[in-house]
Design a protein around this motif. Structure first.
Motif, PDB file in Angstrom:
ATOM      1  N   SER A 133       0.536  -7.111  11.211  1.00 40.73           N
ATOM      2  CA  SER A 133       0.046  -7.302   9.842  1.00 40.73           C
ATOM      3  C   SER A 133      -0.502  -6.012   9.250  1.00 40.73           C
ATOM      4  CB  SER A 133      -1.031  -8.389   9.821  1.00 40.73           C
ATOM      5  OG  SER A 133      -0.510  -9.619  10.249  1.00 40.73           O
ATOM      6  N   THR A 134      -1.091  -5.162  10.089  1.00 37.76           N
ATOM      7  CA  THR A 134      -1.613  -3.884   9.599  1.00 37.76           C
ATOM      8  C   THR A 134      -0.492  -3.058   8.983  1.00 37.76           C
ATOM      9  OG1 THR A 134      -3.137  -3.915  11.483  1.00 37.76           O
ATOM     10  CG2 THR A 134      -3.003  -1.884  10.219  1.00 37.76           C
ATOM     11  N   HIS A 158     -10.385 -11.344   1.121  1.00 35.71           N
ATOM     12  CA  HIS A 158      -9.082 -11.825   0.620  1.00 35.71           C
ATOM     13  C   HIS A 158      -9.255 -12.584  -0.697  1.00 35.71           C
ATOM     14  CE1 HIS A 158      -5.084 -13.614   0.585  1.00 35.71           C
ATOM     15  NE2 HIS A 158      -5.648 -14.801   0.463  1.00 35.71           N
ATOM     16  N   MET A 216      -4.620  -4.459   2.526  1.00 37.66           N
ATOM     17  CA  MET A 216      -3.724  -5.207   1.647  1.00 37.66           C
ATOM     18  C   MET A 216      -4.339  -5.411   0.269  1.00 37.66           C
ATOM     19  SD  MET A 216      -0.847  -6.567   1.069  1.00 37.66           S
ATOM     20  CE  MET A 216       0.120  -7.022   2.504  1.00 37.66           C
ATOM     21  N   ASN A 241      -7.091  -5.172   7.975  1.00 36.55           N
ATOM     22  CA  ASN A 241      -5.843  -5.606   7.327  1.00 36.55           C
ATOM     23  C   ASN A 241      -6.108  -6.166   5.938  1.00 36.55           C
ATOM     24  OD1 ASN A 241      -4.604  -4.902   9.706  1.00 36.55           O
ATOM     25  ND2 ASN A 241      -4.153  -6.989  10.364  1.00 36.55           N
ATOM     26  N   SER A 242      -7.193  -6.952   5.828  1.00 34.57           N
ATOM     27  CA  SER A 242      -7.509  -7.594   4.544  1.00 34.57           C
ATOM     28  C   SER A 242      -7.810  -6.567   3.462  1.00 34.57           C
ATOM     29  CB  SER A 242      -8.709  -8.543   4.713  1.00 34.57           C
ATOM     30  OG  SER A 242      -8.426  -9.558   5.647  1.00 34.57           O
ATOM     31  N   TYR A 259       9.729  -4.510   3.087  1.00 35.38           N
ATOM     32  CA  TYR A 259       8.933  -3.505   2.375  1.00 35.38           C
ATOM     33  C   TYR A 259       9.631  -2.148   2.367  1.00 35.38           C
ATOM     34  CZ  TYR A 259       4.914  -6.656   2.073  1.00 35.38           C
ATOM     35  OH  TYR A 259       4.081  -7.698   1.770  1.00 35.38           O
ATOM     36  N   SER A 280       0.806  -4.453   5.735  1.00 37.38           N
ATOM     37  CA  SER A 280      -0.074  -4.091   4.622  1.00 37.38           C
ATOM     38  C   SER A 280       0.131  -2.635   4.221  1.00 37.38           C
ATOM     39  CB  SER A 280      -1.535  -4.312   5.012  1.00 37.38           C
ATOM     40  OG  SER A 280      -1.769  -5.655   5.354  1.00 37.38           O
ATOM     41  N   ALA A 289      -3.661  -2.438  -1.624  1.00 36.87           N
ATOM     42  CA  ALA A 289      -2.218  -2.325  -1.819  1.00 36.87           C
ATOM     43  C   ALA A 289      -1.755  -3.147  -3.018  1.00 36.87           C
ATOM     44  CB  ALA A 289      -1.484  -2.771  -0.551  1.00 36.87           C
ATOM     45  N   SER A 299      -5.486   2.691   0.505  1.00 38.56           N
ATOM     46  CA  SER A 299      -5.053   1.911   1.679  1.00 38.56           C
ATOM     47  C   SER A 299      -4.747   2.829   2.855  1.00 38.56           C
ATOM     48  CB  SER A 299      -3.812   1.074   1.334  1.00 38.56           C
ATOM     49  OG  SER A 299      -4.117   0.070   0.409  1.00 38.56           O
ATOM     50  N   ALA A 340       1.588  -1.155   0.687  1.00 35.54           N
ATOM     51  CA  ALA A 340       0.863  -0.154  -0.105  1.00 35.54           C
ATOM     52  C   ALA A 340       1.781   1.009  -0.479  1.00 35.54           C
ATOM     53  CB  ALA A 340      -0.337   0.348   0.684  1.00 35.54           C
TER      54      ALA A 340
END
Length: 807
Positions: A533-534, A474, A505, A501-502, A573, A537, A508, A516, A541
Motif C-alpha cells: 500500500s505504501t 483518512h 495518500m 500510508n494514510s 498507476y 500511495s 497524493a 508525499s 502521488a
C-alpha cells in the motif's frame, strides 16, 4: 441435615477428629467404600447416638483448630451451605472464621453474598483485619459498585490498612476494573511499598482500558525500579504492544522473557509471544516460536491458525488446521473455527459454517460474529445481515462487525443508520466501533459530522489510539481538509505503516506529490518498513503530480530493495504516469509486458491518457477492450462520446448513444455539494431551486465578466449550434457557464467568512472550462477553492491548481 454435616466434618478432621472419639473404645469395621462405618463394643450401633455424641464433643470444643480447618475445607470446595451450617456451631468472635466465609463467597463468584456477609460481620461488632478487605474489595469490583468501593476505601484508610500492600493491590484492581484509572494511579503512587503484583495490576489494568501506551510506560518504569517481570507482566506487556502496534517494543519484551527465562517451558507466555508476532504480520518469527515449543495446547494451535489466516497465508492456515486434527489428535473447537474464518473465501466460509452447525457449535455469540465478519469480507452482505438478525444475543462486537460489513460493501449511509441505532441502545461505542464507522463519515462528505465524531473520540479518550487516528487522517483527507488530516497524523505517537500510508495518500489525492515523497523519506528514516500500500500511495502521488522519474524509481525500488512484487494496482498507476507523457507506444508495450492480464482499470488508464492528449485512435482501442470486459462502465461510454463530439464525429456520437440506450446505460447527472454551517447544499447544472439563487447567479456573472470569460446563454447556444446537429444541442442549463460546480462555488463564496477556504465536492470530473474558471476565480477573489471531483482534489489558489492542469 446435621447428621450429614457432622459426618462430613469428621472425614475432614482426620487425626484430630479421631482423637475425639477414641475414648469410646470403638473399633472400625466395614468396607472401604469412601465412607467409614463405626461400631461400638457396647453394642450401641445406632448412628443417631454416635452423631449426638460426636456433635456434643464438637460443641464443647468450639475453638478447636480442627473445626476451623473443616470450615476452610468446605469454603475452598465451594460448599458454602455446609460452611455456613458449621459456622453457626463455631465461636463467632474469631475474625478468621468470618474471613473464611467471605473468601469462600468471593472465590465462588457470589459477590453480593460476600458483601452482605461483610456487613453482617460489621453489625456483629467484629473488627475486620487486613485479610478481610482484599476479598471484600474484589467482591465490590465484581458487582461493579463504585459507590461501595469508595466506602470500603474510606474504611481502609480509617483503619490504617492502606499501607498493607495486599489491600492496596486489591484497591488498584478494583478501580481499574471500574474504569477509574486516576483513582488507581493515586493508590499506586501513595503506596509506601510495592510488589510485582502492584505493577502487574497497573499494567494489566491500563491494557484492559485499551491504553496500551500507558501500560508500556509502566512496564518500563517497573524495570527501571529493579523489579523482575514475571509471566503476568510479560503477557500484559505483550498484549499492550499488540494494542498500540509496537513491534520494536514487542521484540524487546520477548528478549526480557528470554533473559529472565520466563518463556522457558511456559506455554502461556510462548503463546502470548506467538500471538504478538502474528498481529505484527511477522509470520516467520511466529513459526519459529511455534516450532520451538516443546508443549502445545489447543490455544497454541488456534493462535497459529489465526496467524496464518489474518496474514493472508490461506493454504498454510488450512494445513495447520489439518495437522492439529490429524497429527496431534486435537479436535477443533469454536475458537479454531473463529480463527480460521478470516482465511476463508466464500466457498470455504460456507463449509466452515456448515461444519459449525453439524458440530452443534451454534448458536455461539463469538462464532456468529466471526461469520458476520467473513460474509462481509466476501461481499455477501445479505448473508451477514441474516446471521446478525437471527442472533439471539448481540454484543458490541457483533454490532461492530455488521457496521464494518456495511462499510466494506459501500453501504455507508446504512452503516451510519446502524451506528445511530447502536448509539440509541444501551451499548457504548468503543474504539473498534469508531474505527469501523469513520470510513463511512469520509464517504458521506460531511466535514461537520466528521468533526462531531472526532469530538466524541477526544471526549471518550480514544485520541491516542493509533488505529482511530489513522482513520481520522483518512476521513479528513477524503472530506477535503488536508490541514486537519496532517494534524491528526502529527498526534499519532507510535506511527505504524498504516499511519504513513494514510498521510502519503492524503497528500497524493490532493495533488501535493512532492510532499508525499518527502513523507516517504521520513518514514524510512523512522525505521518503518513500507508495504504494498505504501508504494501504491507513492505511485499515485507521482502519477497525479507528474513525477515521471520518481515514479520509475519507486516502481523499481519495490522489488529491488524491499522484495515486494508489484501488483495490478501498481501497474495501473505506472500506466497513468506513462500516459501522462503522451508516449502511447511505450504505454502499449508496458501493457503487453505486464505479468497480469490487463483489467478494465488498466485500459481505463490508457483511455484517460488518450483523452488528455486528444488521441482518439488510442481511445477507441482502449474502449473496445473495456467493452469486452464490462458492459456497464458508464464513464468509458461518456468519455468516448465526448471525444467524438469534440472531434465533430456525429455519427459515432449517435452510435455510442444508441449503444448506451440498448444496454440501459444513462449518463450520471452531475451534482455538486457545499457545506455551510453544518448543512449540506446540493446543486445540479443550471440549478435555480436555491433560496439565494438570484445572488448566486449575480456573483457568477460578475466573476465571469471580471475574468474575461465569454458570457451569456445566447452565445453558448449559437456556438453549439454551429458545431453540432440540431438534435444534439444541449439545453441552456447544461452550459459550462451554469455547471453545478460553479454554482456551488459561488454559494460558498457568499456563505462563508471572507478569506476562508471554500470547499466543494463534485460527483463527476470537472470539465476543462470549469477548471479554468475556478483557477481564475481563485486569483480574482483571493480565496482558496478546494474542489474534490470523482478522481482527485483540486486546490485552486492564486490562479493555479495543485493538479498541474492534468487530471
Amino acid at each position: 441435615m446435621a447428621t450429614t454435616l457432622l459426618s462430613r466434618c469428621y472425614r475432614i478432621y482426620n487425626s484430630e477428629a479421631c482423637k475425639c472419639v477414641s475414648s469410646e473404645n470403638h473399633q472400625t469395621t466395614g468396607k472401604q467404600n469412601g465412607n467409614r462405618n463405626l461400631e461400638f463394643d457396647s453394642g450401641q450401633s445406632k448412628p443417631a447416638r454416635i452423631v449426638l455424641r460426636k456433635r456434643s464433643q464438637l460443641t464443647k470444643q468450639l475453638n478447636d483448630p480442627a473445626l476451623t480447618r473443616a470450615l476452610r475445607g468446605f469454603a475452598d470446595s465451594g460448599l458454602m451451605d455446609d460452611a455456613l451450617q458449621l459456622f453457626d456451631e463455631m465461636n463467632k468472635a474469631d475474625v478468621y472464621v468470618w474471613n473464611v466465609i467471605i473468601r469462600g463467597y468471593t472465590s465462588c463468584g457470589f459477590y453480593i453474598e460476600a458483601v452482605q456477609f461483610y456487613c453482617r460481620m460489621v453489625l456483629a461488632g467484629i473488627k475486620a483485619d487486613s485479610f478481610t478487605y482484599p476479598f471484600v474489595i474484589k467482591s465490590v469490583a465484581g458487582i461493579s459498585s463504585l459507590e461501595d468501593g469508595k466506602k470500603i476505601h474510606a474504611m481502609v484508610i480509617k483503619l490504617r490498612f492502606v499501607s498493607d500492600v495486599y489491600v492496596s493491590n486489591s484497591l488498584i484492581s478494583m478501580y481499574m476494573k471500574l474504569g477509574c484509572a486516576w483513582d488507581a494511579e493515586k493508590v499506586f503512587e501513595e503506596m509506601p511499598e510495592r510488589d510485582i503484583v502492584s505493577w502487574n495490576s497497573m499494567i494489566s489494568g491500563y491494557l484492559a482500558l485499551e491504553d496500551g501506551i500507558r501500560s508500556l510506560i509502566l512496564f518500563k518504569e517497573m524495570l527501571k525500579y529493579g523489579f523482575k517481570p514475571d509471566r503476568f507482566s510479560i503477557m500484559s506487556a505483550l498484549g499492550a504492544c499488540s494494542h498500540v502496534y509496537g513491534p520494536k517494543m514487542g521484540k524487546e519484551i520477548h528478549c526480557h522473557a528470554i533473559r529472565s527465562r520466563t518463556e522457558t517451558g511456559d506455554v502461556m507466555v510462548l503463546t502470548s509471544i506467538l500471538d504478538m508476532y502474528s498481529k505484527y504480520g511477522e509470520v516467520s518469527y511466529a513459526e519459529r516460536i511455534f516450532n520451538g515449543m516443546i508443549q502445545r495446547n489447543i490455544v497454541s494451535w488456534n493462535v497459529m491458525v489465526g496467524c496464518y489466516a489474518i496474514n493472508g497465508r490461506v493454504i498454510d492456515a488450512f494445513v495447520c488446521f489439518q495437522k492439529m486434527s490429524e497429527q496431534n489428535g486435537l479436535q477443533p473447537d469454536v475458537i479454531t473455527l473463529i480463527n480460521l474464518l478470516p482465511a476463508c473465501a466464500i466457498l470455504e466460509g460456507r463449509m466452515i459454517h456448515g461444519y459449525a452447525i453439524r458440530r452443534g457449535f451454534l448458536p455461539h455469540l463469538v462464532l456468529e460474529t466471526a461469520l458476520v465478519d467473513m460474509y462481509g469480507e466476501c461481499r455477501q452482505l445479505k448473508s451477514a445481515e441474516l446471521i446478525f438478525d437471527r442472533m439471539a444475543e448481540k454484543n458490541l462486537v457483533s454490532w461492530n462487525s455488521i457496521i464494518a460489513a456495511y462499510v466494506q460493501n459501500g453501504k455507508n449511509y446504512s452503516a451510519l443508520e446502524l451506528f445511530q441505532e447502536l448509539w440509541d441502545s444501551s451499548l457504548v461505542p468503543d474504539s473498534t466501533t469508531i474505527a469501523s464507522i469513520l470510513p463511512a463519515y469520509a464517504e458521506s462528505l460531511s466535514l461537520s459530522e466528521g468533526r462531531k465524531i472526532h469530538a466524541y473520540i477526544v471526549k471518550s479518550r480514544y485520541g491516542s489510539n493509533t488505529i482511530i487516528l489513522n482513520s481520522l487522517v483518512h476521513m479528513y483527507a477524503m472530506c477535503g481538509d488536508l490541514e486537519d488530516a496532517r494534524t491528526c497524523f502529527n498526534h499519532v505517537l507510535l506511527k505504524d505503516v498504516v499511519s504513513w500510508n494514510s498521510i502519503i495518500m492524503a497528500y497524493a489525492v490532493h495533488g501535493f506529490g512532492r510532499i508525499s515523497v518527502c513523507l516517504f523519506s521520513e518514514m524510512i528514516a523512522s525505521k518503518v518498513n513500507p508495504n504494498n500500500s505504501t508504494f501504491a500511495s507513492l505511485l499515485a502521488a507521482c502519477s497525479i503530480s507528474g513525477m515521471v522519474d520518481e515514479g520509475w524509481e519507486y516502481f523499481e525500488m519495490m522489488k529491488r530493495e524491499y522484495g515486494i512484487d508489484p501488483g495490478i494496482e501498481h501497474y495501473g498507476y505506472m500506466l497513468d504516469l506513462i500516459g501522462r507523457t503522451g508516449n502511447f507506444s511505450a504505454a502499449k508495450r508496458f501493457i503487453e509486458e505486464m505479468p497480469f492480464v490487463p483489467t478494465a482499470r488498466i485500459w481505463g488508464s490508457l483511455l484517460n491518457a488518450s483523452r488528455n492528449h486528444n488521441n482518439i485512435n488510442i481511445a477507441e482501442s482502449a474502449a473496445e477492450q473495456i467493452f469486452k470486459m464490462q458492459h456497464d462502465n458508464t464513464g468509458c461510454y461518456v468519455l468516448l462520446l465526448n471525444m467524438y463530439a469534440e472531434a465533430e464525429r456525429w455519427e459515432d456520437v449517435n452510435r455510442i448513444k444508441l449503444l448506451m440506450e440498448s444496454k440501459g446505460i444513462s449518463r450520471r447527472s452531475s451534482h455538486s455539494t457545499v457545506e455551510t454551517k453544518g448543512k449540506i447544499h446540493v446543486f445540479t447544472n443550471g440549478d435555480r431551486s436555491q433560496v439565494q439563487k438570484n445572488k448566486i447567479y449575480e456573483v457568477l456573472d460578475i466573476i465571469s465578466r471580471m475574468i474575461g470569460e465569454e458570457e451569456g446563454e445566447d452565445s453558448y447556444v449559437h456556438c453549439v449550434s454551429k458545431l453540432r446537429p440540431e438534435s444534439l444541442v444541449e439545453s441552456i442549463s447544461n452550459s459550462p457557464s451554469r455547471h453545478s460546480v460553479r454554482l456551488a462555488t459561488c454559494f460558498g463564496l457568499i456563505s462563508t467568512e471572507t478569506g476562508k477556504t471554500v470547499m466543494v465536492r463534485n460527483n463527476t470530473r470537472i470539465c476543462r472550462r470549469c477548471h479554468e474558471f475556478l483557477e481564475k476565480a481563485s486569483k480574482m477573489t483571493r480565496r482558496e477553492i478546494v474542489v474534490g471531483d470523482s478522481k482527485i482534489f483540486h486546490h485552486f489558489c492564486n490562479g493555479r491548481c495543485s493538479c498541474g492542469n492534468y487530471w
